[in-house]
Design a protein around this motif. Structure first.
Motif, mmCIF file in Angstrom:
data_model
loop_
_atom_site.group_PDB
_atom_site.id
_atom_site.type_symbol
_atom_site.label_atom_id
_atom_site.label_comp_id
_atom_site.label_asym_id
_atom_site.label_seq_id
_atom_site.Cartn_x
_atom_site.Cartn_y
_atom_site.Cartn_z
ATOM 1 N N ALA A 196 0.983 -1.237 -0.091
ATOM 2 C CA ALA A 196 0.082 0.261 0.113
ATOM 3 C C ALA A 196 0.759 1.224 -0.062
ATOM 4 O O ALA A 196 1.725 1.145 0.619
ATOM 5 C CB ALA A 196 -0.615 0.052 1.295
ATOM 6 N N ILE A 197 0.398 2.259 -0.540
ATOM 7 C CA ILE A 197 1.080 3.468 -0.736
ATOM 8 C C ILE A 197 0.087 4.494 -0.184
ATOM 9 O O ILE A 197 -1.037 4.572 -0.682
ATOM 10 C CB ILE A 197 1.709 4.026 -2.141
ATOM 11 C CG1 ILE A 197 2.223 5.292 -2.011
ATOM 12 C CG2 ILE A 197 0.268 3.976 -3.077
ATOM 13 C CD1 ILE A 197 3.057 5.569 -3.283
ATOM 14 N N GLY B 216 -8.548 7.336 -2.328
ATOM 15 C CA GLY B 216 -9.080 7.009 -1.189
ATOM 16 C C GLY B 216 -8.144 7.053 -0.459
ATOM 17 O O GLY B 216 -6.758 7.968 -0.427
ATOM 18 N N PRO B 217 -7.888 6.550 0.796
ATOM 19 C CA PRO B 217 -7.121 6.725 1.888
ATOM 20 C C PRO B 217 -5.794 5.848 1.318
ATOM 21 O O PRO B 217 -4.532 6.197 1.847
ATOM 22 C CB PRO B 217 -7.723 5.641 2.991
ATOM 23 C CG PRO B 217 -8.786 4.900 2.473
ATOM 24 C CD PRO B 217 -9.327 5.714 1.392
ATOM 25 N N TYR B 218 -5.642 4.968 0.588
ATOM 26 C CA TYR B 218 -4.392 4.406 -0.016
ATOM 27 C C TYR B 218 -4.802 3.801 -1.266
ATOM 28 O O TYR B 218 -5.893 3.457 -1.724
ATOM 29 C CB TYR B 218 -3.978 3.350 1.094
ATOM 30 C CG TYR B 218 -4.840 2.345 1.210
ATOM 31 C CD1 TYR B 218 -4.961 1.125 0.383
ATOM 32 C CD2 TYR B 218 -5.752 2.326 2.260
ATOM 33 C CE1 TYR B 218 -5.725 -0.041 0.817
ATOM 34 C CE2 TYR B 218 -6.554 1.449 2.674
ATOM 35 C CZ TYR B 218 -6.670 0.171 1.976
ATOM 36 O OH TYR B 218 -7.454 -0.816 2.132
ATOM 37 N N ALA B 219 -3.527 3.438 -1.939
ATOM 38 C CA ALA B 219 -3.679 2.715 -3.348
ATOM 39 C C ALA B 219 -2.849 1.331 -3.119
ATOM 40 O O ALA B 219 -1.785 1.397 -2.243
ATOM 41 C CB ALA B 219 -3.110 3.325 -4.469
ATOM 42 N N GLN B 220 -3.293 0.325 -3.729
ATOM 43 C CA GLN B 220 -2.489 -0.893 -3.452
ATOM 44 C C GLN B 220 -1.963 -1.512 -4.870
ATOM 45 O O GLN B 220 -2.413 -1.250 -5.799
ATOM 46 C CB GLN B 220 -3.498 -2.219 -2.785
ATOM 47 C CG GLN B 220 -4.005 -1.945 -1.573
ATOM 48 C CD GLN B 220 -4.421 -3.168 -0.809
ATOM 49 O OE1 GLN B 220 -3.651 -3.708 -0.221
ATOM 50 N NE2 GLN B 220 -5.513 -3.487 -1.166
ATOM 51 N N GLY C 102 -7.561 1.047 -5.917
ATOM 52 C CA GLY C 102 -7.878 2.323 -5.555
ATOM 53 C C GLY C 102 -6.706 3.069 -6.578
ATOM 54 O O GLY C 102 -5.883 4.148 -5.944
ATOM 55 N N GLY C 103 -6.927 2.681 -7.857
ATOM 56 C CA GLY C 103 -6.101 3.371 -8.736
ATOM 57 C C GLY C 103 -6.034 4.988 -8.440
ATOM 58 O O GLY C 103 -6.776 6.007 -8.433
#
Length: 396
Positions: free
Chosen positions: A314-315, A355-359, A369-370
């Protein structure tokens, strides 16, 4: 005869050297008749891994780099099959049943040859790109495209029922693309694309292959794939990336792009030139103000953590992430892309999370969560695209 310990190990365990790669096998059948389906295309989307089913419906995909993929099975007359698979060292076996497509009459869009050509050129520019590599890309079967343009909404739409085949003679790939949907929204300035593709090597001489290899290395280094992989290996600084927290605010005087475009068109259509020019002036104003990089540069642990499942990462960060790639320059004019006065003309990308993060997975591909890219990464199109299982020289 005595063997070094490594050779002896490989003789006793012949698959140990490739244990990190995965395999997927299975059978494809008709969901109603249970009969096998031969010559169905089976591939991992965006990769170079693909095959067709045998007469008994069986298939096998070998030597797959670990990571998360979307597996696609497609054959004319049947609904496409799509499944997310996490490939590791354990083999995967699938029993795939395809349902026949209901017979549906497609709406016929009547357009002149000049309209089709105009729509096609817009599609080609946004789908393939307009950089140097794009000059060496050819769509082999363009008339397979279903193109339509909504004059009122100013939206160009495209899709295909079969593979759109593109030969990228800059990178040496034949790309087979299933275009589920593609649209260019001129009012909002948005381009969206949904579909899946598989990469095949083009035949060529040794000299051609050497040149293709050099261009692939050039396309890889500094790409978003390279960046995400360098985060996983914790080598992003050594590989030329610098990260900063970035903050900015929208210019409150300047309306959104979609409103500006809409009003300019309406006023021009009604001959209200002064009003149109007023909005042209607003369009030329800066989109942002109070832009600021937060220094010093970030460490990897400040934006990068393990993801929701094994093999995912996750970032996450507040506001925006400003990524500089110091091993490549970018002379593209982009007045909306912030550059500090004391910074060299390096390639820059800005990441905005939705969103809160992208994976992303081990291959450096965002799978959930692009985020939105600006700058260097935003301009990349099919002309610069590499398969997700591409391995650069410095990782071999």
């Amino acid at each position: 005869m005595r063997f070094p310990w490594l050779i002896l190990f490989l003789l006793v365990f012949p698959f140990a050297a490739i244990a990190q790669y995965g395999t997927i096998t299975g059978v494809v059948t008709n969901s109603e008749s249970k009969k096998p389906l031969a010559r169905a295309s089976v591939f991992l989307s965006n990769s170079s891994v693909g095959t067709i089913t045998a007469d008994d419906g069986s298939f096998a995909l070998y030597s797959i780099r670990p990571g998360q993929y979307t597996m696609i099975v497609s054959i004319l007359g049947y609904e496409n099959y799509s499944k997310v698979v996490m490939v590791g060292s354990d083999p995967i076996k699938l029993d795939i049943k395809l349902a026949q497509k209901p017979l549906m009459l497609r709406e016929v869009v009547i357009s002149s040859a000049s309209d089709w050509k105009k729509n096609y050129e817009q599609f080609r520019k946004q789908f393939i790109g307009s950089d140097e590599n794009a000059k060496y890309c050819e769509i082999i079967n363009p008339h397979l495209l279903n193109l339509s343009y909504n004059q009122t909404k100013q939206i160009l739409s495209a899709n295909t029922d079969q593979f759109l085949i593109i030969e990228n003679k800059a990178l040496g790939y034949r790309v087979k693309f299933l275009v589920d949907s593609f649209s260019i929204d001129k009012i909002n300035g948005l381009v969206s694309r949904e579909g899946s593709q598989v990469f095949e090597e083009l035949p060529g001489s040794d000299a051609q292959k050497k040149k293709w290899h050099e261009k692939r290395e050039e396309a890889y280094h500094g790409s978003s794939m390279h960046f995400f992989r360098s985060l996983i290996s914790d080598k992003f600084k050594d590989e030329g990336f610098i990260m900063y927290h970035f903050d900015r605010e929208l210019n409150p005087i300047r309306p959104p792009d979609n409103e500006i475009r809409h009003r300019i068109k309406v006023y021009k259509d009604h001959g209200m030139i002064d009003s149109a020019n007023y909005y042209v002036g607003l369009a030329n104003m800066p989109k942002y103000y109070h832009e600021r990089l937060e220094k010093p540069p970030l460490f990897g642990f400040e934006v990068f953590t393990a993801g929701d499942a094994p093999g995912l990462y996750a970032i996450h960060f507040p506001h925006f992430l400003y990524v500089v790639y110091t091993k490549k320059t970018d002379d593209t004019e982009n007045r909306d892309l912030y550059r500090p006065l004391d910074q060299s003309n390096y390639a820059v990308s800005i990441i905005t999370l939705q969103g809160p993060y992208a994976q992303f997975d081990k291959n450096g591909i965002v799978v959930q969560g692009g985020p939105i890219f600006e700058g260097a990464w935003a301009s990349q199109r099919l002309s610069d695209m590499l398969p997700v299982d591409y391995v650069p020289d410095d990782a071999k």
